[in-house]
Motif scaffolding. Structure first.
Motif, PDB file in Angstrom:
ATOM      1  N   SER A 117     -26.237   3.429 -40.311  1.00 43.34           N
ATOM      2  CA  SER A 117     -25.226   4.255 -40.155  1.00 43.34           C
ATOM      3  C   SER A 117     -24.261   3.670 -38.697  1.00 43.34           C
ATOM      4  N   ASP A 118     -24.924   3.118 -37.890  1.00 42.38           N
ATOM      5  CA  ASP A 118     -24.707   3.104 -36.110  1.00 42.38           C
ATOM      6  C   ASP A 118     -24.614   1.119 -36.653  1.00 42.38           C
ATOM      7  N   GLN A 119     -25.123   0.844 -36.996  1.00 43.98           N
ATOM      8  CA  GLN A 119     -25.038  -1.093 -36.982  1.00 43.98           C
ATOM      9  C   GLN A 119     -24.147  -1.758 -37.513  1.00 43.98           C
ATOM     10  N   TRP A 120     -23.479  -0.974 -39.067  1.00 45.23           N
ATOM     11  CA  TRP A 120     -22.843  -1.584 -40.013  1.00 45.23           C
ATOM     12  C   TRP A 120     -21.279  -1.813 -39.082  1.00 45.23           C
ATOM     13  N   PRO A 121     -20.707  -0.837 -39.004  1.00 43.61           N
ATOM     14  CA  PRO A 121     -19.476  -0.154 -38.500  1.00 43.61           C
ATOM     15  C   PRO A 121     -19.151  -0.997 -37.490  1.00 43.61           C
ATOM     16  N   GLY A 122     -20.073  -1.207 -37.293  1.00 44.29           N
ATOM     17  CA  GLY A 122     -19.868  -2.106 -35.376  1.00 44.29           C
ATOM     18  C   GLY A 122     -19.372  -3.444 -35.669  1.00 44.29           C
ATOM     19  N   TYR A 123     -20.322  -4.329 -37.340  1.00 44.85           N
ATOM     20  CA  TYR A 123     -19.272  -5.964 -37.610  1.00 44.85           C
ATOM     21  C   TYR A 123     -18.376  -5.404 -38.288  1.00 44.85           C
ATOM     22  N   ASN A 124     -17.703  -4.518 -38.737  1.00 42.15           N
ATOM     23  CA  ASN A 124     -16.344  -4.019 -39.204  1.00 42.15           C
ATOM     24  C   ASN A 124     -15.275  -4.285 -37.923  1.00 42.15           C
ATOM     25  N   LEU A 125     -15.957  -4.334 -36.547  1.00 37.13           N
ATOM     26  CA  LEU A 125     -14.402  -4.348 -35.532  1.00 37.13           C
ATOM     27  C   LEU A 125     -15.105  -5.779 -35.015  1.00 37.13           C
ATOM     28  N   ALA A 126     -15.896  -6.941 -34.776  1.00 35.15           N
ATOM     29  CA  ALA A 126     -16.369  -8.002 -34.870  1.00 35.15           C
ATOM     30  C   ALA A 126     -16.019  -8.619 -35.840  1.00 35.15           C
TER      31      ALA A 126
END
Length: 195
Positions: A87-96
């Motif tokens: 739940s921490d990993q994929w939201p970071g890909y949203n920002l990137a």
């Protein structure tokens, strides 16, 4: 002076440490510490990536071969919906997103969860969910993870990243410690080597 892409990665990393807060704590299942890696790879860098066709949370069928000759592909295998690190990993890909697009890359997120669970989970990851396709490797259970050699004995996939070039060849593999989030900067640097 910090270069713009590196600055963006720094900001994203800081955000990701608090991304779990976006999903209510009572909806996160703490799985505890797991053996870092519990599988043996079936593929290696320089080989053609095994093709697959999986159902996305939008209901569409998505194949790896859909992107052949068009985009570099980042396969992001994660163990399970509604767990802390995932739940921490994929939201970071949203920002990137811009960094991936700059490298002509699409992410395909894969887990062995069923599609309805994935849909509910990803809708909680910011406004509108996730920008990239999230694919269910639920049935036959873990067949894609197994083809790549990242299906764990307990039926979940490893936390793994595979970067596949436009020709369908694997150029980077990171079977990561399942208990920690992969380094986004490493992924972007590996993508940069393809262009």
């Amino acid at each position: 002076m910090i270069k713009k892409p590196l600055y963006a990665l720094l900001i994203i990393s800081l955000f990701c440490s608090s991304a779990v807060a976006k999903i209510a704590e009572d909806q996160i299942f703490a799985i505890g510490q797991l053996k870092p890696v519990a599988s043996i790879l079936n593929v290696k860098v320089g080989e053609k990536a095994p093709d697959f066709t999986l159902t996305s949370t939008s209901g569409n069928k998505v194949s790896l071969s859909d992107y052949r000759g068009k985009k570099n592909v980042v396969l992001s295998f994660v163990p399970a919906a509604f767990t802390p690190v995932c739940s921490d990993q994929w939201p970071g890909y949203n920002l990137a997103r811009e960094l991936f697009e700059k490298n002509n890359a699409i992410i395909l997120g894969i887990s062995t969860d069923n599609t309805p669970s994935q849909h509910a989970w990803t809708q909680q990851m910011g406004d509108g969910g996730i920008w990239f396709p999230v694919l269910s490797d639920f049935y036959p259970h873990g067949a894609t993870a197994k083809a790549y050699g990242v299906l764990r004995p307990e039926g979940i996939s490893e936390r793994a990243i595979f970067i596949i070039d436009k020709a369908g060849v694997i150029r980077f593999i990171d079977v990561h410690d399942i208990n920690t989030r992969p380094n986004l900067e490493v992924i972007i640097k590996a993508l940069g080597k393809l262009n």
